[in-house]
Design a protein around this motif. Sequence first.
Motif, PDB file in Angstrom:
ATOM      1  N   GLU A   1       0.696  -1.339   0.304  1.00 40.03           N
ATOM      2  CA  GLU A   1       0.121  -0.135   0.064  1.00 40.03           C
ATOM      3  C   GLU A   1       0.977   1.690   0.093  1.00 40.03           C
ATOM      4  O   GLU A   1       0.172   2.384  -0.508  1.00 40.03           O
ATOM      5  CB  GLU A   1      -0.890   0.421   1.422  1.00 40.03           C
ATOM      6  CG  GLU A   1      -2.359  -0.856   0.930  1.00 40.03           C
ATOM      7  CD  GLU A   1      -2.846  -1.235   2.231  1.00 40.03           C
ATOM      8  OE1 GLU A   1      -2.215  -1.076   3.348  1.00 40.03           O
ATOM      9  OE2 GLU A   1      -4.044  -1.608   1.850  1.00 40.03           O
ATOM     10  N   ASN A   2       2.202   1.247   0.638  1.00 36.59           N
ATOM     11  CA  ASN A   2       2.855   2.092   1.194  1.00 36.59           C
ATOM     12  C   ASN A   2       3.554   2.301  -0.833  1.00 36.59           C
ATOM     13  O   ASN A   2       4.849   2.624  -0.685  1.00 36.59           O
ATOM     14  CB  ASN A   2       3.611   2.434   2.116  1.00 36.59           C
ATOM     15  CG  ASN A   2       2.907   2.709   3.173  1.00 36.59           C
ATOM     16  OD1 ASN A   2       2.043   3.504   2.910  1.00 36.59           O
ATOM     17  ND2 ASN A   2       3.130   2.080   4.081  1.00 36.59           N
ATOM     18  N   SER A   3       3.354   1.353  -2.029  1.00 42.17           N
ATOM     19  CA  SER A   3       4.231   1.485  -2.683  1.00 42.17           C
ATOM     20  C   SER A   3       5.882   1.012  -3.019  1.00 42.17           C
ATOM     21  O   SER A   3       6.417   1.703  -3.467  1.00 42.17           O
ATOM     22  CB  SER A   3       3.850   2.659  -4.038  1.00 42.17           C
ATOM     23  OG  SER A   3       2.930   2.886  -4.033  1.00 42.17           O
ATOM     24  N   GLN A   4       6.704   0.289  -1.637  1.00 40.71           N
ATOM     25  CA  GLN A   4       7.811   0.051  -1.461  1.00 40.71           C
ATOM     26  C   GLN A   4       7.634  -1.042  -2.716  1.00 40.71           C
ATOM     27  O   GLN A   4       9.054  -1.597  -3.053  1.00 40.71           O
ATOM     28  CB  GLN A   4       7.630  -0.359  -0.567  1.00 40.71           C
ATOM     29  CG  GLN A   4       7.685   1.028   0.810  1.00 40.71           C
ATOM     30  CD  GLN A   4       7.876  -0.172   1.726  1.00 40.71           C
ATOM     31  OE1 GLN A   4       6.966  -0.251   2.663  1.00 40.71           O
ATOM     32  NE2 GLN A   4       9.655   0.485   2.623  1.00 40.71           N
ATOM     33  N   PHE A   5       6.535  -1.467  -3.650  1.00 40.41           N
ATOM     34  CA  PHE A   5       7.008  -2.560  -4.406  1.00 40.41           C
ATOM     35  C   PHE A   5       7.000  -1.617  -6.144  1.00 40.41           C
ATOM     36  O   PHE A   5       6.495  -2.457  -6.785  1.00 40.41           O
ATOM     37  CB  PHE A   5       6.442  -4.128  -4.702  1.00 40.41           C
ATOM     38  CG  PHE A   5       6.324  -4.138  -3.279  1.00 40.41           C
ATOM     39  CD1 PHE A   5       7.325  -5.262  -3.950  1.00 40.41           C
ATOM     40  CD2 PHE A   5       5.641  -3.639  -2.677  1.00 40.41           C
ATOM     41  CE1 PHE A   5       7.548  -6.390  -2.621  1.00 40.41           C
ATOM     42  CE2 PHE A   5       6.157  -6.020  -1.162  1.00 40.41           C
ATOM     43  CZ  PHE A   5       6.591  -6.269  -1.603  1.00 40.41           C
ATOM     44  N   ASN A   6       7.827  -1.177  -6.488  1.00 42.79           N
ATOM     45  CA  ASN A   6       6.808  -0.140  -7.215  1.00 42.79           C
ATOM     46  C   ASN A   6       8.254   0.173  -8.748  1.00 42.79           C
ATOM     47  O   ASN A   6       8.209   0.218  -9.555  1.00 42.79           O
ATOM     48  CB  ASN A   6       6.597   1.855  -7.360  1.00 42.79           C
ATOM     49  CG  ASN A   6       7.735   2.099  -6.183  1.00 42.79           C
ATOM     50  OD1 ASN A   6       9.081   2.053  -6.390  1.00 42.79           O
ATOM     51  ND2 ASN A   6       7.477   3.052  -6.050  1.00 42.79           N
ATOM     52  N   LYS A   7       9.458  -0.681  -8.547  1.00 46.41           N
ATOM     53  CA  LYS A   7      10.241  -1.090  -9.235  1.00 46.41           C
ATOM     54  C   LYS A   7       9.695  -2.137 -10.499  1.00 46.41           C
ATOM     55  O   LYS A   7       8.485  -3.377 -10.201  1.00 46.41           O
ATOM     56  CB  LYS A   7      11.789  -2.004  -9.003  1.00 46.41           C
ATOM     57  CG  LYS A   7      12.631  -1.814  -9.805  1.00 46.41           C
ATOM     58  CD  LYS A   7      13.934  -1.845  -9.578  1.00 46.41           C
ATOM     59  CE  LYS A   7      14.474  -3.047 -10.506  1.00 46.41           C
ATOM     60  NZ  LYS A   7      14.226  -4.320 -10.832  1.00 46.41           N
ATOM     61  N   THR A   8       9.674  -1.754 -11.255  1.00 44.35           N
ATOM     62  CA  THR A   8       8.076  -3.331 -12.467  1.00 44.35           C
ATOM     63  C   THR A   8       9.550  -3.604 -13.883  1.00 44.35           C
ATOM     64  O   THR A   8      10.528  -2.501 -14.387  1.00 44.35           O
ATOM     65  CB  THR A   8       7.107  -2.557 -13.013  1.00 44.35           C
ATOM     66  OG1 THR A   8       7.183  -1.449 -14.258  1.00 44.35           O
ATOM     67  CG2 THR A   8       6.531  -1.771 -12.053  1.00 44.35           C
ATOM     68  N   SER A   9       8.162  -4.754 -14.394  1.00 48.27           N
ATOM     69  CA  SER A   9       9.406  -4.966 -15.242  1.00 48.27           C
ATOM     70  C   SER A   9       8.790  -5.949 -16.404  1.00 48.27           C
ATOM     71  O   SER A   9       7.752  -6.434 -15.795  1.00 48.27           O
ATOM     72  CB  SER A   9      11.025  -5.926 -15.151  1.00 48.27           C
ATOM     73  OG  SER A   9      10.720  -6.998 -14.224  1.00 48.27           O
ATOM     74  N   GLY A  10       9.471  -6.411 -17.491  1.00 53.37           N
ATOM     75  CA  GLY A  10       7.859  -6.931 -18.175  1.00 53.37           C
ATOM     76  C   GLY A  10       8.222  -9.006 -17.738  1.00 53.37           C
ATOM     77  O   GLY A  10       9.761  -9.474 -17.264  1.00 53.37           O
TER      78      GLY A  10
ATOM     79  N   VAL B   1       5.945 -18.172 -17.892  1.00 52.33           N
ATOM     80  CA  VAL B   1       6.477 -18.996 -16.872  1.00 52.33           C
ATOM     81  C   VAL B   1       6.478 -19.679 -15.170  1.00 52.33           C
ATOM     82  O   VAL B   1       6.995 -20.597 -14.851  1.00 52.33           O
ATOM     83  CB  VAL B   1       7.789 -18.664 -18.061  1.00 52.33           C
ATOM     84  CG1 VAL B   1       9.199 -19.243 -17.095  1.00 52.33           C
ATOM     85  CG2 VAL B   1       7.605 -18.419 -19.563  1.00 52.33           C
ATOM     86  N   MET B   2       6.290 -17.992 -14.955  1.00 59.22           N
ATOM     87  CA  MET B   2       6.227 -18.127 -13.634  1.00 59.22           C
ATOM     88  C   MET B   2       5.185 -19.319 -13.109  1.00 59.22           C
ATOM     89  O   MET B   2       5.233 -19.515 -12.483  1.00 59.22           O
ATOM     90  CB  MET B   2       5.464 -16.744 -13.214  1.00 59.22           C
ATOM     91  CG  MET B   2       6.633 -15.256 -12.546  1.00 59.22           C
ATOM     92  SD  MET B   2       6.284 -14.136 -11.944  1.00 59.22           S
ATOM     93  CE  MET B   2       5.909 -14.349 -10.510  1.00 59.22           C
TER      94      MET B   2
ATOM     95  N   ASP C   1       4.259  -5.516 -17.760  1.00 61.51           N
ATOM     96  CA  ASP C   1       4.277  -4.470 -16.915  1.00 61.51           C
ATOM     97  C   ASP C   1       4.728  -4.749 -15.477  1.00 61.51           C
ATOM     98  O   ASP C   1       3.132  -4.119 -15.105  1.00 61.51           O
ATOM     99  CB  ASP C   1       4.981  -3.259 -17.522  1.00 61.51           C
ATOM    100  CG  ASP C   1       5.818  -2.724 -16.840  1.00 61.51           C
ATOM    101  OD1 ASP C   1       7.223  -3.203 -16.925  1.00 61.51           O
ATOM    102  OD2 ASP C   1       5.973  -1.084 -16.920  1.00 61.51           O
ATOM    103  N   PHE C   2       4.622  -5.631 -14.489  1.00 64.19           N
ATOM    104  CA  PHE C   2       4.658  -6.087 -13.103  1.00 64.19           C
ATOM    105  C   PHE C   2       5.847  -5.729 -11.702  1.00 64.19           C
ATOM    106  O   PHE C   2       6.653  -6.446 -12.736  1.00 64.19           O
ATOM    107  CB  PHE C   2       4.384  -7.025 -13.701  1.00 64.19           C
ATOM    108  CG  PHE C   2       2.996  -7.395 -12.554  1.00 64.19           C
ATOM    109  CD1 PHE C   2       1.656  -6.862 -12.757  1.00 64.19           C
ATOM    110  CD2 PHE C   2       3.078  -7.531 -11.310  1.00 64.19           C
ATOM    111  CE1 PHE C   2      -0.246  -6.801 -12.173  1.00 64.19           C
ATOM    112  CE2 PHE C   2       1.969  -8.047  -9.935  1.00 64.19           C
ATOM    113  CZ  PHE C   2       0.769  -7.370 -10.565  1.00 64.19           C
ATOM    114  N   ASN C   3       5.896  -5.643 -10.972  1.00 63.22           N
ATOM    115  CA  ASN C   3       6.533  -6.087  -9.820  1.00 63.22           C
ATOM    116  C   ASN C   3       7.101  -7.286  -9.894  1.00 63.22           C
ATOM    117  O   ASN C   3       5.697  -7.683  -9.599  1.00 63.22           O
ATOM    118  CB  ASN C   3       6.339  -5.328  -8.665  1.00 63.22           C
ATOM    119  CG  ASN C   3       7.511  -5.580  -7.646  1.00 63.22           C
ATOM    120  OD1 ASN C   3       7.125  -6.445  -7.219  1.00 63.22           O
ATOM    121  ND2 ASN C   3       8.478  -5.053  -7.745  1.00 63.22           N
ATOM    122  N   GLN C   4       8.393  -7.987 -10.193  1.00 61.59           N
ATOM    123  CA  GLN C   4       8.820  -9.254 -10.455  1.00 61.59           C
ATOM    124  C   GLN C   4       8.014  -9.786  -8.735  1.00 61.59           C
ATOM    125  O   GLN C   4       7.908 -10.941  -8.811  1.00 61.59           O
ATOM    126  CB  GLN C   4      10.089  -9.737 -10.192  1.00 61.59           C
ATOM    127  CG  GLN C   4      10.524 -11.114 -10.392  1.00 61.59           C
ATOM    128  CD  GLN C   4      10.133 -11.545 -11.809  1.00 61.59           C
ATOM    129  OE1 GLN C   4      10.542 -10.527 -12.644  1.00 61.59           O
ATOM    130  NE2 GLN C   4       9.376 -12.914 -11.542  1.00 61.59           N
TER     131      GLN C   4
END
Length: 182
Positions: free
Chosen positions: A33-42, A47-48, A78-81
């Motif tokens: 909620e505090n956007s501490q996971f805002n690094k995203t990649s393809g 596969v996951m 485009d999502f945070n891994q």
Amino acid sequence: PDEKNMNLLSEIKNDLRRMVGLNKSLLMLSKIENSQFNKTSGVDFNVMITKLVQDYEDFIEFKKIQVSIIEKGYFIADFNQDLADILLSNLLKNAVKYNNEAGILNIMIENDRLTFQNSGTSVALDKSRIFNRFYKQGSDHTSTGLGLSIVQTIIKQYPGWEISYEFEDQMHYFILTKNAHQ
């Protein structure tokens, strides 16, 4: 009295384990909620999912669940891994944990939609409450009631994404959609 003490200890240990889980989950919710996971990649969800099903193989085999991954498309975003990992793990764990012994789990992958379809209780879950924090259907003591609420919180960080629940022909469906309002 020894056996009584052992049972008590075992109960306390389980409560502690649940508390630790609860703590981790709540911490996770506030971080999301505090956007501490805002690094995203393809992120390649196809596969996951394949990898997660392999990772949970023991758990799946223990319950003798028949898992099928049906790839009708490529769900790439485009999502945070880390969040993608938490999101898919929670959906997979739920579909296995609340499944019947020797049940079925179908994971359908399309370009803009992921569907987890699983057997389980013969009644529908409460649609209006399942994504609420601490909501638990039934009296499962091992559950924190936070798994689906974490899923919902993650989805809310991504505009145009949504998660919904359906119950049809004795099967539970959790449907993740992206680009929902385009």
